[in-house]
Every structure is written in structure tokens, then in C-alpha cells.
Design an enzyme around this catalytic site. Structure first.
Site, PDB file in Angstrom:
ATOM      1  N   GLU A   1      69.751  28.779  42.039  1.00 23.07           N
ATOM      2  CA  GLU A   1      70.578  27.652  42.445  1.00 23.07           C
ATOM      3  C   GLU A   1      72.045  27.872  42.080  1.00 23.07           C
ATOM      4  O   GLU A   1      72.943  27.512  42.851  1.00 23.07           O
ATOM      5  CB  GLU A   1      70.069  26.364  41.786  1.00 23.07           C
ATOM      6  CG  GLU A   1      68.671  25.949  42.230  1.00 23.07           C
ATOM      7  CD  GLU A   1      67.601  26.469  41.298  1.00 23.07           C
ATOM      8  OE1 GLU A   1      66.625  25.733  41.058  1.00 23.07           O
ATOM      9  OE2 GLU A   1      67.716  27.625  40.811  1.00 23.07           O
TER      10      GLU A   1
ATOM     11  N   CYS B   1      69.215  23.666  36.077  1.00 22.10           N
ATOM     12  CA  CYS B   1      69.636  23.711  37.481  1.00 22.10           C
ATOM     13  C   CYS B   1      69.684  22.316  38.097  1.00 22.10           C
ATOM     14  O   CYS B   1      70.449  22.081  39.041  1.00 22.10           O
ATOM     15  CB  CYS B   1      68.696  24.610  38.277  1.00 22.10           C
ATOM     16  SG  CYS B   1      68.841  26.356  37.834  1.00 22.10           S
TER      17      CYS B   1
ATOM     18  N   TRP C   1      44.903  65.262  46.422  1.00 19.37           N
ATOM     19  CA  TRP C   1      45.214  63.861  46.650  1.00 19.37           C
ATOM     20  C   TRP C   1      44.191  63.298  47.602  1.00 19.37           C
ATOM     21  O   TRP C   1      43.981  63.847  48.687  1.00 19.37           O
ATOM     22  CB  TRP C   1      46.618  63.698  47.238  1.00 19.37           C
ATOM     23  CG  TRP C   1      47.710  64.151  46.327  1.00 19.37           C
ATOM     24  CD1 TRP C   1      48.409  65.301  46.412  1.00 19.37           C
ATOM     25  CD2 TRP C   1      48.235  63.428  45.205  1.00 19.37           C
ATOM     26  NE1 TRP C   1      49.357  65.356  45.413  1.00 19.37           N
ATOM     27  CE2 TRP C   1      49.259  64.214  44.662  1.00 19.37           C
ATOM     28  CE3 TRP C   1      47.942  62.217  44.619  1.00 19.37           C
ATOM     29  CZ2 TRP C   1      49.983  63.810  43.539  1.00 19.37           C
ATOM     30  CZ3 TRP C   1      48.657  61.823  43.521  1.00 19.37           C
ATOM     31  CH2 TRP C   1      49.667  62.608  42.997  1.00 19.37           C
TER      32      TRP C   1
ATOM     33  N   THR D   1      41.455  58.235  32.456  1.00 15.52           N
ATOM     34  CA  THR D   1      42.440  58.605  33.476  1.00 15.52           C
ATOM     35  C   THR D   1      43.520  59.489  32.872  1.00 15.52           C
ATOM     36  O   THR D   1      43.983  60.448  33.505  1.00 15.52           O
ATOM     37  CB  THR D   1      43.077  57.341  34.079  1.00 15.52           C
ATOM     38  OG1 THR D   1      42.065  56.566  34.724  1.00 15.52           O
ATOM     39  CG2 THR D   1      44.168  57.694  35.082  1.00 15.52           C
TER      40      THR D   1
ATOM     41  N   ASP E   1      43.963  63.049  34.644  1.00 15.32           N
ATOM     42  CA  ASP E   1      45.098  63.198  35.562  1.00 15.32           C
ATOM     43  C   ASP E   1      46.447  63.362  34.886  1.00 15.32           C
ATOM     44  O   ASP E   1      47.417  63.734  35.549  1.00 15.32           O
ATOM     45  CB  ASP E   1      45.176  61.976  36.491  1.00 15.32           C
ATOM     46  CG  ASP E   1      43.936  61.815  37.360  1.00 15.32           C
ATOM     47  OD1 ASP E   1      43.273  62.835  37.614  1.00 15.32           O
ATOM     48  OD2 ASP E   1      43.648  60.676  37.770  1.00 15.32           O
TER      49      ASP E   1
ATOM     50  N   GLU F   1      45.827  50.442  36.917  1.00 22.44           N
ATOM     51  CA  GLU F   1      45.593  51.708  37.605  1.00 22.44           C
ATOM     52  C   GLU F   1      44.522  52.539  36.921  1.00 22.44           C
ATOM     53  O   GLU F   1      44.309  53.699  37.257  1.00 22.44           O
ATOM     54  CB  GLU F   1      46.899  52.516  37.680  1.00 22.44           C
ATOM     55  CG  GLU F   1      47.947  51.938  38.600  1.00 22.44           C
ATOM     56  CD  GLU F   1      48.990  52.966  38.997  1.00 22.44           C
ATOM     57  OE1 GLU F   1      48.638  54.134  39.230  1.00 22.44           O
ATOM     58  OE2 GLU F   1      50.165  52.594  39.079  1.00 22.44           O
TER      59      GLU F   1
ATOM     60  N   GLY G   1      40.889  53.997  35.540  1.00 22.69           N
ATOM     61  CA  GLY G   1      39.738  54.497  36.265  1.00 22.69           C
ATOM     62  C   GLY G   1      38.601  53.496  36.326  1.00 22.69           C
ATOM     63  O   GLY G   1      38.760  52.314  35.974  1.00 22.69           O
ATOM     64  N   PRO G   2      37.425  53.947  36.749  1.00 22.00           N
ATOM     65  CA  PRO G   2      36.301  53.036  36.979  1.00 22.00           C
ATOM     66  C   PRO G   2      35.821  52.308  35.737  1.00 22.00           C
ATOM     67  O   PRO G   2      35.405  51.154  35.819  1.00 22.00           O
ATOM     68  CB  PRO G   2      35.216  53.953  37.546  1.00 22.00           C
ATOM     69  CG  PRO G   2      35.631  55.345  37.197  1.00 22.00           C
ATOM     70  CD  PRO G   2      37.111  55.336  37.149  1.00 22.00           C
TER      71      PRO G   2
ATOM     72  N   LEU H   1      37.620  51.357  32.924  1.00 22.44           N
ATOM     73  CA  LEU H   1      38.534  50.280  32.550  1.00 22.44           C
ATOM     74  C   LEU H   1      38.509  49.165  33.584  1.00 22.44           C
ATOM     75  O   LEU H   1      38.550  47.984  33.239  1.00 22.44           O
ATOM     76  CB  LEU H   1      39.949  50.832  32.394  1.00 22.44           C
ATOM     77  CG  LEU H   1      40.976  49.865  31.787  1.00 22.44           C
ATOM     78  CD1 LEU H   1      40.553  49.416  30.399  1.00 22.44           C
ATOM     79  CD2 LEU H   1      42.357  50.505  31.736  1.00 22.44           C
TER      80      LEU H   1
END
Length: 369
Positions: free
Chosen positions: A56, A88, A173, A199, A203, A293, A295-296, A298
């Protein structure tokens, strides 16, 4: 009732609010458009960063004296408290605004009440204009305020047969460059990016935003129950701050001590750390939105804790036939207890499909006769 010009202005205010995604936490994203007495746009603005002027104020500064007798279109109820900036509601009154449309009420006890203050000053106030659109753009913050924990978006990439990696563990990928670029958009809009130690080992992800200008890097959160992270892990560099979440009884003498890297101890739960405790810690740090992000394993822990608010799956036209699934045990043992999702969007990104879905409340089980 709103006029066509006011509806158009509110739609633009929603678009303005989106420009603040990833920059305003722990505050909401807000957009504002000012119309003069004749219905012409004379000012616009959005909340650009925490501690800076609200939407505002930016819009009123742009409008100047042309705001007097005009209308303000705001995506969130104007605040009514003094924090790092003034209320505001008072700014709108002082500028001579005579009509205010806001889309969504402020759910916080600290800031709400602006609508009542405006009305008491003789300003005509209406709520609900384009509320659905305004809710969507401010979904993470609104969810965090209403549920008392950060909004969690689980992102995963998988083949059409549901594999997140090949049998030998390779996963780069699975998806296309277009999908991977979109993930960096999600990171740029999040306050924190969360992965697990599995992960990290598989990775060695970097987790920082790449390929986008002017972003505020999210907090990188590594859920590492046994404190197994290696000193050379990419998530420990200085590209973004990092939080290592370890168990209360984990040995941490070997963990790196460097600027931008913190360690927090959390209670254990079955198979890892207590997800509610992790989210409470992030909330205390001002994190309002989490991009999961991990892995399976978590992901399963977050789902089992009822802590996933939205799912985005990037599905590649690839078949593997073996390898880990995108989701591990989430505490679901029968189809009657399956977590049902409602598809909100399906978009093609290069050769892939991006599917966005949100959990729906489970239907009650039928009683046995």
C-alpha cells in the site's frame, strides 16, 4: 459490488504480489493498485522484502495526491499494527482513500483489524474480490499462519512407472532440462529446501538456486539423523545458508564449523527425526514455505506426519522396471487409508508432464454391519 475496472485492478494486484515470492518471509506477499476518483490507475506496488515498505505504501507514494478520493485494491487486508513499518490502514486514511477492496482477510491476531479501522474512519470497505486468486498467490504464508507451521510442497521426479532412480542408484537425468529449470523456480519461491541424508549421499545435491537473477537463496536444510554429512558436501558451500538437523544423541564433533552452516538437535521418531519438531524449528526461524526435495524415505515421513500441503510430480516418458519408488512407507497399509489428491494442474514441460495436486480430506470409512 466491484466495477469491472476494480476487478481488473485487483487481478493486476495479484500479479504484483507474485513478484514478492521468495523475498518477503516471514511476511506475506501483497500487491496493491490505486485508482483515482475517476477509476484510472494512478499507483501500484507490492511488498518487496521483509522490513521494507508494504504494498500500500509503495502504491500510495506512486499515486501521490491523485489517491485522494480514490480506491485501493489490496490482495490482503491492510495491516493495523506498527512493526518495522507503520499500519497501512492509517496510511490509506491519511492519503484520502475513500474506498478499499481487499481480497483476503488477515488471519493473524497481530495485524488484522485494518478493515474495521478503515470503516470507522468512514472509508467504504469490501472484502472478497478475487479471493481465490489472492489465496493462491499467498498460499504458503496463509497456510503457515493458519496451521502454525510452514507450508510444505513435496516435489519429486519419476519415470512413468514411478521410479525415482535406476536399480544401480543413478538418477541423472530422469527429467528434461525444462523440468529442472522449473525446479529452480520452485526453489527461488521457497524459504527453505529440505533433503534427507539418503539423497545427500546418493546425489550430493547443491540445493541453491541457479539460472535466475536477483533471487534470495533459500535455507538449505539437511535432515541427517546420525550426522553423516561429509565436510566436502556441496550443500555446505557458501552459495546459501545451511541448517543441519541431527538427532539429539548424534555425535557432531566431526561436523564442519564454518560461517553460514548451523546445526540443530531434534528428537528422534520412528526411522528418523520428528517431523513436527523440524517444522517447529523452521517456523521459529521465520520459514513460512518449505520445498521438500528429499528422497522417498523423507517424503514418506512427511506424509505420515500429515505435513504435505501440495505435491508437484515431474513425470518423464521413461520406463525403468526396477529401482526405488518415488515414495517409501508413509504409514498407509490399506487402500481405504490412501491419501487422495485432487489434481490442480497438468502442464507439459518439454517431453515431461508436471502434475500439481493437493491432498483432499479422506472420506469416512463405512461402518461394518
Amino acid at each position: 459490488m466491484a466495477t469491472a475496472a476494480e476487478a481488473q485492478a485487483m487481478r493486476h494486484a495479484v500479479a504484483l504480489a507474485a513478484r514478492g515470492l521468495g523475498h518477503t518471509s516471514p511476511n506475506p506477499v501483497v500487491g496493491c493498485v490505486i485508482l483515482d476518483a475517476g477509476g484510472r490507475v494512478v499507483g501500484e506496488g507490492w511488498h518487496q522484502r521483509a522490513g521494507g515498505p508494504h504494498a500500500e505504501v509503495h502504491a500510495l507514494r506512486a499515486a501521490g495526491e491523485r489517491a485522494r478520493g480514490g480506491t485501493a485494491l489490496v490482495t490482503l487486508e491492510p495491516c493495523d499494527h506498527t512493526g518495522r513499518t507503520g499500519p497501512c490502514s492509517q496510511a490509506l486514511i491519511a492519503a484520502g482513500i475513500t474506498r478499499v477492496h481487499y481480497a483476503v482477510g488477515d488471519p493473524t491476531a497481530q495485524a488484522r483489524g485494518g478493515a474495521a479501522t478503515l470503516a470507522a474512519a468512514g472509508v467504504e470497505v469490501e472484502a472478497g474480490l478475487l479471493a481465490e486468486e489472492a489465496e493462491a498467490v499467498n498460499e504458503p504464508w496463509l497456510t503457515a499462519m493458519r496451521r502454525g507451521r510452514p507450508f510444505v510442497l513435496w516435489k519429486f521426479a519419476a519415470t512413468l512407472d514411478g521410479r525415482s532412480a535406476a536399480a544401480d542408484g543413478t538418477s541423472r537425468w530422469i527429467t528434461s532440462p525444462e523440468s529442472r529449470a522449473d525446479v529452480h523456480r520452485l526453489r527461488a519461491e521457497a524459504d527453505a529446501v529440505v533433503v534427507g541424508s539418503g539423497t545427500l549421499r546418493a546425489d550430493d545435491p547443491h540445493l541453491a538456486v541457479r539460472g535466475r537473477e536477483g533471487v534470495t537463496q533459500p535455507l538449505r536444510v539437511v535432515v541427517d539423523t546420525a550426522a553423516t554429512i561429509k565436510p566436502g558436501a556441496r550443500a555446505l558451500d557458501d552459495a546459501a545458508p545451511t541448517l543441519l538437523a541431527v538427532a539429539e544423541d548424534a555425535s557432531t564433533a566431526h561436523l564442519p564449523r564454518r560461517p553460514g552452516v548451523e546445526t540443530v538437535r531434534l528428537p528422534r521418531a520412528a526411522g528418523g527425526l520428528a517431523i513436527p519438531a523440524l517444522l517447529a524449528e523452521l517456523d521459529a526461524r521465520g520459514v513460512r514455505s518449505v520445498l521438500l526435495e528429499g528422497g522417498p524415505t523423507l517424503a514418506g515421513a512427511f506424509l505420515a506426519a500429515g505435513a504435505v500441503d501440495k505435491v508437484i510430480g515431474y513425470l518423464a516418458p521413461v520406463l525403468l522396471g526396477a529401482g526405488p519408488a518415488a515414495l517409501a512407507d508413509a504409514g498407509i497399509t490399506t487402500i481405504a487409508r490412501a491419501l487422495r489428491l485432487e489434481t490442480a494442474d497438468v502442464t507439459r514441460l518439454g517431453p515431461d508432464l508436471r502434475v500439481t495436486a493437493v491432498p483432499v480430506a479422506p472420506a469416512p470409512l463405512a461402518e461394518e454391519n
